[in-house]
Design a protein around this motif. Sequence first.
Motif, short mmCIF file in Angstrom:
data_model
loop_
_atom_site.label_atom_id
_atom_site.label_comp_id
_atom_site.label_asym_id
_atom_site.label_seq_id
_atom_site.Cartn_x
_atom_site.Cartn_y
_atom_site.Cartn_z
N ASP A 110 0.86 -1.19 0.00
CA ASP A 110 0.00 0.00 0.00
C ASP A 110 0.89 1.24 0.00
OD1 ASP A 110 -1.91 1.94 0.27
OD2 ASP A 110 -2.91 1.05 2.01
N THR A 111 1.23 1.73 -1.18
CA THR A 111 2.14 2.87 -1.28
C THR A 111 1.49 4.16 -0.78
OG1 THR A 111 1.46 3.16 -3.59
CG2 THR A 111 3.44 1.86 -3.19
N ALA A 112 0.16 4.24 -0.88
CA ALA A 112 -0.53 5.46 -0.42
C ALA A 112 -0.39 5.63 1.09
CB ALA A 112 -2.01 5.41 -0.82
N VAL A 166 2.09 4.88 2.98
CA VAL A 166 3.43 5.27 3.42
C VAL A 166 3.90 6.55 2.74
CG1 VAL A 166 4.08 2.91 3.96
CG2 VAL A 166 4.53 3.81 1.67
N LYS A 167 3.01 7.17 1.98
CA LYS A 167 3.39 8.40 1.29
C LYS A 167 3.72 9.50 2.30
CE LYS A 167 1.86 11.59 -2.32
NZ LYS A 167 0.76 11.95 -3.25
N GLY A 168 4.88 10.13 2.13
CA GLY A 168 5.32 11.19 3.04
C GLY A 168 6.01 10.69 4.28
N ARG A 169 6.08 9.39 4.47
CA ARG A 169 6.75 8.84 5.65
C ARG A 169 8.21 8.52 5.33
NH1 ARG A 169 3.10 7.22 9.64
NH2 ARG A 169 0.92 7.09 8.97
N LYS A 170 9.02 8.41 6.36
CA LYS A 170 10.43 8.09 6.21
C LYS A 170 10.57 6.57 6.12
CE LYS A 170 14.98 8.62 8.37
NZ LYS A 170 15.73 9.14 9.55
N ASP A 173 13.91 5.85 1.62
CA ASP A 173 12.83 6.62 0.99
C ASP A 173 12.40 6.09 -0.37
OD1 ASP A 173 12.82 8.27 3.21
OD2 ASP A 173 14.32 9.61 2.34
N LYS A 174 12.27 4.77 -0.49
CA LYS A 174 11.74 4.17 -1.70
C LYS A 174 10.66 3.16 -1.32
CE LYS A 174 15.60 4.68 -4.94
NZ LYS A 174 16.48 3.98 -5.89
N SER A 175 9.44 3.37 -1.83
CA SER A 175 8.37 2.42 -1.54
C SER A 175 8.50 1.15 -2.38
CB SER A 175 7.01 3.06 -1.78
OG SER A 175 6.91 3.55 -3.11
N ASN A 176 9.00 1.30 -3.60
CA ASN A 176 9.29 0.16 -4.46
C ASN A 176 10.71 0.32 -5.00
OD1 ASN A 176 6.65 -0.81 -4.18
ND2 ASN A 176 5.93 0.50 -5.84
#
Length: 313
Positions: A60-62, A64-68, A81-84
């Motif tokens: 769920d990338t949404a 973690v958006k804006g999180r470290k 700082d990379k979700s994928n």
Amino acid sequence: MDNKRKIIITALGILAIGGIIIILLLPSKSKLSNIDFYVFDSNDNYHYEVNEKLEFMINDTAAVKGRKLLWQMGNSDAISDKSNMKYSYGSPGKYLVTLKIDNSYTINKYIKVISGTERAAIDSVPHIYGVSEGYQGEELVFAAEGYGMNSWQWEFGESGTVDAYDQQVVYTYENPGEYTIKLQTNTTQYPVKHHITILPRFEKAEEIITVDSLVLAQDDIRKHLQAIADTRVSQHPVYYEHYNYIRNKYFCIPADRVAVVVNGEKYNDFTGYCQGLHFLESNTKRRVRIDEVLIDKLHCVSTIQITQSYTEK
């Protein structure tokens, strides 16, 4: 007393408001508790190999958006700082991959990275690709896949002897029943086995009642592809359930050798098409609709023609 009471009530009110503000500013662990990540191998052989580009994807990338974000790869490497992201291991071994979110929530997952020698040992075991169910009198196709093979001996369990000597064979059962197919090659000490059920033909008034099996198979594949398109990215097991169903029931060759033609012009292999259908094609604004599926053969599909369209949500 009244003034003291007012001061105390006011102070408690301020503390309560301050506490609420602090809670609101803190990371939501209830949301983070649903976060997980998956690891995908680039060649889709279900092995994580040395120097292979592995893809690490948050479900769920949404959220973690804006999180470290901090990925710790288990070998002293770290990526921020990379979700994928994609990463390759230079040495075989068992690694503990850790994803840290805002330094307050941690997800751990062990993965095993194998060497080329280990993979060769795994892949040297031959596999039988073929259907698990067929009809009396039907031509059934079976193929052997594996490294280092140069001889094949097929026993289909009906004649009591060796029936064929080629890598890919066609066999027709004369009688219904349960059979065990045995394949002996130069790379195996013991035969590889495959179970198959042969159903009887239905006869009525001296006429064989035929069913357009090809049409039924095409519609069956269409329904499972639609299920892949409708499955959320986070539902990884559901994706593989439908993907493996099509692969195991209709293919006698590896999925990455089955060609897919989309709307008459877009060419891909089956594995790549399904991954794109699941992860890329469908999104929050539109949905893929599988309108029609055509296959070249019933039980040993090598080409699939797909007509698809998009619907707005």
